[in-house]
Write a protein that holds these residues in place. Sequence first.
Motif, PDB file in Angstrom:
ATOM      1  N   LYS A  75      -8.667  51.731  50.606  1.00 17.61           N
ATOM      2  CA  LYS A  75      -8.166  51.838  52.001  1.00 17.61           C
ATOM      3  C   LYS A  75      -7.434  52.955  52.221  1.00 17.61           C
ATOM      4  N   TYR A  76      -7.795  53.920  52.604  1.00 16.17           N
ATOM      5  CA  TYR A  76      -7.029  55.189  52.908  1.00 16.17           C
ATOM      6  C   TYR A  76      -6.248  55.223  53.973  1.00 16.17           C
ATOM      7  N   TYR A  77      -4.954  55.603  54.153  1.00 18.67           N
ATOM      8  CA  TYR A  77      -4.150  55.396  55.293  1.00 18.67           C
ATOM      9  C   TYR A  77      -3.606  57.019  55.798  1.00 18.67           C
ATOM     10  N   ASN A  78      -3.771  56.945  57.215  1.00 17.27           N
ATOM     11  CA  ASN A  78      -3.324  58.335  57.802  1.00 17.27           C
ATOM     12  C   ASN A  78      -2.349  57.689  58.874  1.00 17.27           C
ATOM     13  N   ILE A  79      -1.451  58.620  59.151  1.00 19.56           N
ATOM     14  CA  ILE A  79      -0.328  58.406  60.248  1.00 19.56           C
ATOM     15  C   ILE A  79      -0.797  58.790  61.515  1.00 19.56           C
ATOM     16  N   THR A  80      -0.458  58.002  62.738  1.00 20.70           N
ATOM     17  CA  THR A  80      -1.000  58.275  64.018  1.00 20.70           C
ATOM     18  C   THR A  80       0.276  58.947  64.675  1.00 20.70           C
ATOM     19  N   GLU A  81      -0.115  59.378  65.894  1.00 20.01           N
ATOM     20  CA  GLU A  81       0.870  60.304  66.628  1.00 20.01           C
ATOM     21  C   GLU A  81       2.301  59.228  67.143  1.00 20.01           C
ATOM     22  N   GLU A  82       1.803  58.124  67.249  1.00 24.80           N
ATOM     23  CA  GLU A  82       2.957  56.845  67.390  1.00 24.80           C
ATOM     24  C   GLU A  82       3.606  56.425  66.115  1.00 24.80           C
ATOM     25  N   GLY A  83       2.891  56.694  65.001  1.00 27.41           N
ATOM     26  CA  GLY A  83       3.363  56.690  63.641  1.00 27.41           C
ATOM     27  C   GLY A  83       4.618  57.575  63.586  1.00 27.41           C
ATOM     28  N   LYS A  84       4.245  58.869  63.966  1.00 27.22           N
ATOM     29  CA  LYS A  84       5.183  60.159  63.667  1.00 27.22           C
ATOM     30  C   LYS A  84       6.434  60.158  64.602  1.00 27.22           C
TER      31      LYS A  84
END
Length: 112
Positions: A75-84
């Motif tokens: 499972k690969y994770y990416n940051i969202t705009e909310e996460g930024k």
Amino acid sequence: MSFSNQMMKGLLDGAILGLISQGETYGYEILDKLKAQQFPEISDGSIYPVLLRLSKKGYVTSISKKSNTGGPKRKYYNITEEGKVELANFIYKWNYLNNGMNNLMRSVNDVE
């Protein structure tokens, strides 16, 4: 050195968001990167609840992909705009707290 669970919980959220913001990554790689940065000892099992919590809050997204090594899917994770936005808030608060603690510790050391 042992750290309290509450202290580590707050720090791990920010640390993991920071690592994910550098590019797509998966759980075990996150653990390796934390160790490489001399982050206090954490168990493999403590990473995944943080990733789940960050995902539920909408700060990260995940996708399952084949492993490059031929093993099971990862499972690969990416940051969202909310996460930024959350990461920017964490960094601001961390810098503010860190500055205050450093000032306090310097004044304590001056007394000795």
